[in-house]
Design a protein around this motif. Structure first.
Motif, short mmCIF file in Angstrom:
data_model
loop_
_atom_site.label_atom_id
_atom_site.label_comp_id
_atom_site.label_asym_id
_atom_site.label_seq_id
_atom_site.Cartn_x
_atom_site.Cartn_y
_atom_site.Cartn_z
N GLY A 1 1.27 -1.52 -0.01
CA GLY A 1 -0.39 -0.26 -0.02
C GLY A 1 0.81 1.54 0.04
N ASN A 2 0.71 2.40 1.15
CA ASN A 2 1.30 3.36 0.56
C ASN A 2 2.91 2.90 1.80
N THR A 3 2.59 2.08 2.33
CA THR A 3 4.30 1.63 3.72
C THR A 3 4.81 0.67 3.30
N THR A 4 6.38 1.81 2.92
CA THR A 4 7.18 0.64 2.61
C THR A 4 7.26 -0.73 3.83
N ALA A 5 8.14 -1.58 3.24
CA ALA A 5 8.90 -2.62 3.94
C ALA A 5 9.96 -2.69 4.32
N THR A 6 11.07 -2.33 5.03
CA THR A 6 12.35 -2.70 4.91
C THR A 6 12.59 -4.64 5.32
N SER A 7 12.87 -5.51 4.99
CA SER A 7 12.44 -6.46 5.45
C SER A 7 14.27 -7.50 6.05
N HIS A 8 14.90 -8.65 6.71
CA HIS A 8 15.89 -9.06 6.63
C HIS A 8 15.32 -10.50 7.00
N ALA A 9 15.28 -11.55 6.15
CA ALA A 9 15.03 -12.59 7.05
C ALA A 9 16.13 -13.68 6.67
N VAL A 10 16.72 -14.60 8.05
CA VAL A 10 17.43 -15.79 7.46
C VAL A 10 16.46 -16.79 7.33
N MET A 11 16.80 -17.90 6.68
CA MET A 11 16.50 -19.02 6.47
C MET A 11 17.92 -20.35 6.12
#
Length: 183
Positions: free
Chosen positions: A105-115
């Motif tokens: 939407g109007n939000t910016t999501a900054t993500s860090h994931a470890v699998m």
């Protein structure tokens, strides 16, 4: 609507490997029945403790074969192309590390994931995200997903079937194509 949103989120989580296209390929999951536990990674709520899965979450089962696993990955790739301006995946010490910047939407999501895991018997994903402006009142969030292969799909299941913790059954492939579930 809340169930449908959870189902979509669960589909994405279940296919943690269903992420945008990267130079490094995600491993395919072993065909069969997977039990997937999702949670917020906090110490509160049911499921907390070693071997009990992520805290405060949900448990579901998903029946996959090679084609449905690929379809989930392809769905993630399509969504990532449309929503994300940054997508990086790298191998680091036997783990997959993913960093992304995506618009919700109007939000910016900054993500860090470890699998981590072998994707044949089990895998785990831990992620942390920040949201600007806050998403549904949250400026940041964490999630944990643990999945384990529990055997062949049950006789009444077909690839793409998901059984939610409340017993509700749906087929992810039918949802993706907009078709109603077959009886």
């Amino acid at each position: 609507m809340k169930i449908r949103l959870f189902a979509v989120a669960a589909c994405m989580g279940a296919g943690a490997i269903a992420a945008p296209a990267f130079a490094l390929d995600f491993p395919s999951r072993k065909p069969g029945l997977w039990e997937i536990q999702t949670g917020d990674g906090t110490a509160k709520g049911p499921g907390n403790g070693p071997g009990n899965g992520p805290a405060g979450g949900h448990t579901m089962q998903q029946c996959i074969d090679a084609a449905s696993d690929k379809a989930l990955r392809d769905m993630g790739q399509g969504m990532g192309k449309d929503m994300c301006s940054k997508q990086e995946l790298r191998a680091d010490g036997g783990k997959l590390v993913m960093d992304s910047v995506c618009k919700i939407g109007n939000t910016t999501a900054t993500s860090h994931a470890v699998m981590s895991g072998d994707f044949s018997s089990a895998y785990r994903m831990e992620s942390k995200s920040s949201y600007s402006p806050p998403l549904m009142g949250r400026a940041e969030g964490t999630s944990v997903m643990e999945a384990k292969w529990i055997g062949p799909c049950k006789a009444d299941q077909k690839p793409g079937d998901m059984v939610m913790s409340n017993g509700m059954k749906m087929n992810v492939l039918d949802m993706m194509s907009g078709r109603p579930k077959k009886p």
